[in-house]
Every structure is written in C-alpha cells, then in structure tokens.
Design an enzyme around this catalytic site. Structure first.
Site, PDB file in Angstrom:
ATOM      1  N   LEU A   1       0.829  -1.212   0.000  1.00  0.00           N
ATOM      2  CA  LEU A   1       0.000   0.000   0.000  1.00  0.00           C
ATOM      3  C   LEU A   1       0.863   1.261   0.000  1.00  0.00           C
ATOM      4  CD1 LEU A   1      -2.572  -1.028   2.766  1.00  0.00           C
ATOM      5  CD2 LEU A   1      -3.005  -0.915   0.293  1.00  0.00           C
ATOM      6  N   SER A   2       0.258   2.368  -0.346  1.00  0.00           N
ATOM      7  CA  SER A   2       0.926   3.656  -0.192  1.00  0.00           C
ATOM      8  C   SER A   2       1.261   3.837   1.290  1.00  0.00           C
ATOM      9  CB  SER A   2      -0.010   4.783  -0.659  1.00  0.00           C
ATOM     10  OG  SER A   2       0.594   6.028  -0.444  1.00  0.00           O
ATOM     11  N   GLY A   3       2.497   4.207   1.585  1.00  0.00           N
ATOM     12  CA  GLY A   3       2.917   4.376   2.977  1.00  0.00           C
ATOM     13  C   GLY A   3       3.394   3.103   3.638  1.00  0.00           C
ATOM     14  N   SER A   4       3.401   1.993   2.898  1.00  0.00           N
ATOM     15  CA  SER A   4       3.871   0.732   3.494  1.00  0.00           C
ATOM     16  C   SER A   4       5.390   0.694   3.582  1.00  0.00           C
ATOM     17  CB  SER A   4       3.353  -0.473   2.698  1.00  0.00           C
ATOM     18  OG  SER A   4       3.854  -0.451   1.370  1.00  0.00           O
ATOM     19  N   GLY A   5       6.059   1.613   2.903  1.00  0.00           N
ATOM     20  CA  GLY A   5       7.514   1.701   3.031  1.00  0.00           C
ATOM     21  C   GLY A   5       8.309   1.307   1.795  1.00  0.00           C
TER      22      GLY A   5
ATOM     23  N   SER B   1       9.397   3.023  -0.905  1.00  0.00           N
ATOM     24  CA  SER B   1      10.516   3.908  -1.238  1.00  0.00           C
ATOM     25  C   SER B   1      11.613   3.819  -0.177  1.00  0.00           C
ATOM     26  CB  SER B   1      10.035   5.358  -1.378  1.00  0.00           C
ATOM     27  OG  SER B   1       9.106   5.462  -2.421  1.00  0.00           O
TER      28      SER B   1
ATOM     29  N   SER C   1       1.527  -1.629  -7.374  1.00  0.00           N
ATOM     30  CA  SER C   1       1.154  -2.807  -8.187  1.00  0.00           C
ATOM     31  C   SER C   1       0.095  -3.664  -7.472  1.00  0.00           C
ATOM     32  CB  SER C   1       2.387  -3.636  -8.554  1.00  0.00           C
ATOM     33  OG  SER C   1       3.305  -3.792  -7.507  1.00  0.00           O
TER      34      SER C   1
HETATM   35  P1  ADP Z   1       5.624   4.106   0.135  1.00  0.00           P
HETATM   36  O1  ADP Z   1       6.790   4.293  -0.790  1.00  0.00           O
HETATM   37  O2  ADP Z   1       5.205   2.675   0.266  1.00  0.00           O
HETATM   38  O3  ADP Z   1       4.474   5.018  -0.156  1.00  0.00           O
HETATM   39  P2  ADP Z   1       7.286   5.478   2.051  1.00  0.00           P
HETATM   40  O4  ADP Z   1       8.583   4.726   2.055  1.00  0.00           O
HETATM   41  O5  ADP Z   1       7.209   6.748   1.239  1.00  0.00           O
HETATM   42  O6  ADP Z   1       6.113   4.477   1.610  1.00  0.00           O
HETATM   43  O7  ADP Z   1       6.855   5.855   3.547  1.00  0.00           O
HETATM   44  C1  ADP Z   1       6.853   4.893   4.586  1.00  0.00           C
HETATM   45  C2  ADP Z   1       6.942   5.629   5.936  1.00  0.00           C
HETATM   46  O8  ADP Z   1       6.854   4.653   6.972  1.00  0.00           O
HETATM   47  C3  ADP Z   1       8.255   6.364   6.100  1.00  0.00           C
HETATM   48  O9  ADP Z   1       8.010   7.559   6.801  1.00  0.00           O
HETATM   49  C4  ADP Z   1       9.086   5.384   6.963  1.00  0.00           C
HETATM   50  O10 ADP Z   1      10.065   6.028   7.756  1.00  0.00           O
HETATM   51  C5  ADP Z   1       8.001   4.748   7.838  1.00  0.00           C
HETATM   52  N1  ADP Z   1       8.332   3.386   8.318  1.00  0.00           N
HETATM   53  C6  ADP Z   1       8.233   2.945   9.599  1.00  0.00           C
HETATM   54  N2  ADP Z   1       8.595   1.649   9.706  1.00  0.00           N
HETATM   55  C7  ADP Z   1       8.919   1.237   8.461  1.00  0.00           C
HETATM   56  C8  ADP Z   1       9.375  -0.009   7.930  1.00  0.00           C
HETATM   57  N3  ADP Z   1       9.553  -1.105   8.692  1.00  0.00           N
HETATM   58  N4  ADP Z   1       9.638  -0.081   6.609  1.00  0.00           N
HETATM   59  C9  ADP Z   1       9.455   1.006   5.813  1.00  0.00           C
HETATM   60  N5  ADP Z   1       9.022   2.217   6.251  1.00  0.00           N
HETATM   61  C10 ADP Z   1       8.753   2.347   7.575  1.00  0.00           C
END
Ligand code: ADP
Length: 217
Positions: free
Chosen positions: A44-48, A50, A117
């Site tokens: 999901l968006s925000g799942s990490g 990037s 995806s």
């Molecule tokens: P996406 O690319 O999936 O939209 P991002 O990487 O932009 O997500 O953002 C994920 C956010 O969650 C970041 O602020 C990151 O620091 C935080 N975070 C906390 N724990 C994790 C983890 N285990 N893996 C990835 N991101 C994490």
C-alpha cells in the site's frame, strides 16, 4: 491511448524482427559477479516501498552489488507521466517498469522496483516479462490502518476527503500477494529489521552460485 497488453508477440508485429545480441546471455552479469534480480516491492501507499528500496540499495552498493532503484512515483514524473490510476493505466505502469527492469537485468544489474502494483494479474505479468528466475516478489505487509496513521505524504487524508479517486486501500483494491518470495512486516517492524531480512535474502539469491542462477560460481 493506453496499450495494456502483455509483451507484444511477433504475430502482432509482423514487420519487426528481433536483433540478436552478439554478447552471450549472462556475460554482463558474469563481469559483475552476480545473478541479476528484479526485487519487486509491492504494498500500500505508505507501506515503506521507497524507504525500503533506498535503504536496500545503499546496503547492496556497500556490499559491492551493482543495483538501481526504479521508484514508481519518480517514474511517474518521466517515463510514465502520461499514466493515471485506472486499472488499465496501472497495468501499463507495471508493464513499462517490468520492461525497464528486464533491460537492467539484461545489463547484469539488480533492479529494485517499488510500486504499489495492486493487482495480482499485473504482478504475474511482471513476473512473466522479467522471467521467473529473476523475479523476486517482496510484499511489504502493512495494513491500511498502519499506513494511514503514518500517511507520510498526506494522501490518505486527501483520499478520505474525497479529493483523490482510485486511491489504493481507500477507494481502490489491493490484492495481497499469495506467493511472494518474502513478506516484510513493515507495519510493525523497524526499517532496519525489514532491510536486514531482505538484504540477506537478496544476497543469497543474487549469488552467482544460487539455485537457478545459471551462472558458474
Ligand atoms: P511508500 O513508498 O510505500 O508510499 P514510504 O517509504 O514513502 O512508503 O513511507 C513509509 C513511511 O513509513 C516512512 O516515513 C518510513 O520512515 C516509515 N516506516 C516505519 N517503519 C517502516 C518499515 N519497517 N519499513 C518502511 N518504512 C517504515
């Protein structure tokens, strides 16, 4: 117009001919001393995606592995700037990223592709384009509640206000992978723990002697 097809077949392109390379398949990878992979990060968006992609890239570079990130959001500023978020556009987005990843793999590189995806069928297409021996599906498992609590780009808030349509997890579906190579619990574990696990798995699969690599150690 969006062309959302599988890899075009020769039948549909009667006047195009494949130009064979004079360089042996795998020769570039041999120079780099690695089995090329496409580490496909889905979630999901925000799942990490990037965050994990960039951190993994640094770890692999430090370990002497040639790799590069294909970040879905970044690519939407260039290569994929004509695409929206309908199911058809997302499929074309996946197809293009997979084709670029395949080119990177042909060049011997490890590609780290980070894009939501959301559809299983589209990920199956990516696996087909890249080739099963190179495709390393990685599910970043964080549920909507966890991602929405983080909301690093404020997109969930916008989607809840009705300002974004087709937003995965809010008003568009996410089909959870049923057979990923690895699952990272990014909703509950730290970035470091997740990257440690992924780094170890990728290093093992990218080793020249790993099963299915087709390379001599
Ligand atoms: P996406 O690319 O999936 O939209 P991002 O990487 O932009 O997500 O953002 C994920 C956010 O969650 C970041 O602020 C990151 O620091 C935080 N975070 C906390 N724990 C994790 C983890 N285990 N893996 C990835 N991101 C994490």
């Amino acid at each position: 117009m969006i062309v959302a097809s599988d890899s075009p077949s020769a039948e549909r392109r009667p006047n195009l001919f494949r130009q064979p390379s004079l360089v042996a398949l795998g020769a570039r990878a041999q120079i780099l001393g690695q089995h090329p992979l496409t580490v496909w990060l889905t979630g999901l968006s925000g799942s990490g995606k990037s965050t994990i992609a960039q951190t993994l890239e640094c770890r692999l570079i430090d370990a002497g592995r040639a790799c590069s990130v294909l970040d879905g959001d970044n690519l939407r500023h260039g290569l994929n700037c004509d695409l929206g978020f309908s199911p058809e556009a997302r499929r074309e987005n996946v197809r293009r990223v997979a084709e670029v990843a395949r080119l990177m793999n042909d060049a011997g590189l490890i590609a780290i592709a980070a894009l939501i995806s959301p559809y299983a069928e589209d990920r199956a297409m990516a696996r087909h384009i890249v080739g099963a021996e190179h495709y390393f599906e990685t599910h970043l498992s964080a549920d909507v509640d966890a991602c929405e609590r983080r909301d690093p780009k404020g997109l969930y808030a916008k989607a809840r206000r009705g300002e974004i349509s087709d937003f995965t997890g809010v008003n568009a579906p996410y089909e959870v992978p049923t057979d990923p190579a690895i699952v990272l619990a990014t909703g509950s574990l730290s970035v470091e723990r997740c990257v440690d696990a992924l780094f170890a798995a990728v290093m093992a699969r990218a080793a020249p002697s790993s099963p299915g690599s087709g390379m001599q150690p």
